[in-house]
Enzyme design. Structure first.
Site, PDB file in Angstrom:
ATOM      1  N   TYR A   1      -4.077   4.259  10.204  1.00 56.34           N
ATOM      2  CA  TYR A   1      -3.701   4.827  11.306  1.00 56.34           C
ATOM      3  C   TYR A   1      -4.849   5.208  12.046  1.00 56.34           C
ATOM      4  CZ  TYR A   1      -1.405   7.751  14.470  1.00 56.34           C
ATOM      5  OH  TYR A   1      -0.650   8.622  15.588  1.00 56.34           O
TER       6      TYR A   1
ATOM      7  N   LYS B   1      -7.493   3.505  12.375  1.00 56.63           N
ATOM      8  CA  LYS B   1      -8.026   2.430  13.121  1.00 56.63           C
ATOM      9  C   LYS B   1      -7.407   2.133  14.245  1.00 56.63           C
ATOM     10  CE  LYS B   1      -8.825  -2.493  12.478  1.00 56.63           C
ATOM     11  NZ  LYS B   1      -8.215  -2.895  13.592  1.00 56.63           N
TER      12      LYS B   1
ATOM     13  N   ASP C   1       0.829  -1.121   0.086  1.00 58.64           N
ATOM     14  CA  ASP C   1       0.027   0.021  -0.119  1.00 58.64           C
ATOM     15  C   ASP C   1       0.808   1.193  -0.033  1.00 58.64           C
ATOM     16  OD1 ASP C   1      -2.482  -1.470   0.036  1.00 58.64           O
ATOM     17  OD2 ASP C   1      -2.765  -1.422   2.050  1.00 58.64           O
TER      18      ASP C   1
END
Length: 267
Positions: free
Chosen positions: A158, A160, A40
């Site tokens: 981040y 989460k 990602d």
């Protein structure tokens, strides 16, 4: 585009060879398809490199490690991917982006950034004190380590880890989460993630200081005198070339729960 790991470099070379053999032209100047090879983080780099042509470019992610949220293809599926690219008819899915407008004490014009995942605001080794407005109406005064504003696709990153909710990427929404807020008789915040509607925006007005750190995805600027930040859903969107359906909640389950489920099933 690929990252610099040995595996990703090999996959990138193999994919280039297969695409050239299939008659495709490879260019980095003005592409119609951008293929990211890595994780990602690699795709985030690709997004920022081509954020100026989002209306004409689509992205494809090839993962060379663990499952990624922006990568629909694995490194052992190159032949299938090339077949799909050969049969491409422009199919895509688009997701919302975060528009970040920053006012600095040292310049007249605001700076503008686009974020695929999230933007954070902190200070160097100090807590920040900000007033937060929603649709220009005062909401709360915040004091703590910082704040994070995330897109739906960034809600699994981040945000989460800060206790934010996981939002489906088709939702037109932004989420504000606090980073270690201080709550006592003097300072009091909602202490809960806030999800705002597409016709709303968040304005953060900061206490005077010259040591703010602002991040936009993996990019960061340090020791800046930031006076105000406005967050809203961007007019631009990111488009992913979609050749097969990838169920979002299955991906969430596989990334965050799957290994535990597999362990429990083995008992």
């Amino acid at each position: 585009m690929g990252n610099t790991s040995e595996k990703s470099s090999q996959v990138t070379a193999d994919l280039k060879r297969k695409l050239l053999a299939a008659g495709h032209e490879l260019t980095t100047a003005d592409p119609q398809l951008v293929v990211s090879v890595g994780g990602d983080g690699t795709l985030l780099n690709c997004f920022h490199r081509y954020s100026h042509i989002l209306d004409t470019v689509r992205f494809i992610g090839v993962h060379t490690g663990h499952l990624g949220f922006y990568t629909d293809w694995r490194d052992y599926e190159l032949d299938d991917l090339v077949k799909e690219i050969n049969a491409d008819v422009g199919q895509s899915v688009s997701y919302p982006l975060l528009d970040v407008q920053v006012k600095y004490a040292t310049q007249k014009e605001a700076s503008h950034f686009l974020s695929l995942n999230e933007s954070t605001l902190r200070r160097n080794a100090l807590t920040i004190k900000t007033d937060i407005y929603i649709r220009d109406a005062f909401f709360e005064s915040f004091r703590g380590d910082g704040i994070c504003v995330a897109t739906p696709t960034g809600s699994t990153a981040y945000s989460k880890s800060l206790g934010g909710a996981v939002l489906h990427p088709r939702l037109e929404a932004l989420q504000l989460t606090e980073i270690a807020s201080i709550n006592n008789r003097v300072f009091r915040t909602l202490s809960s993630p806030i999800v705002i509607a597409p016709d709303e925006w968040i304005t953060v007005k900061t206490q005077t200081a010259a040591d703010y750190t602002l991040t936009v995805d993996q990019l960061s600027s340090h020791n800046r005198a930031i006076t105000e930040i406005k967050y809203q859903i961007a007019k631009e969107r990111i488009h992913f070339a979609k050749y097969r359906h990838m169920h979002f909640w299955s991906r969430v389950e596989d990334s965050f729960i799957g290994s535990i489920r597999e362990q429990n099933n083995g008992l």
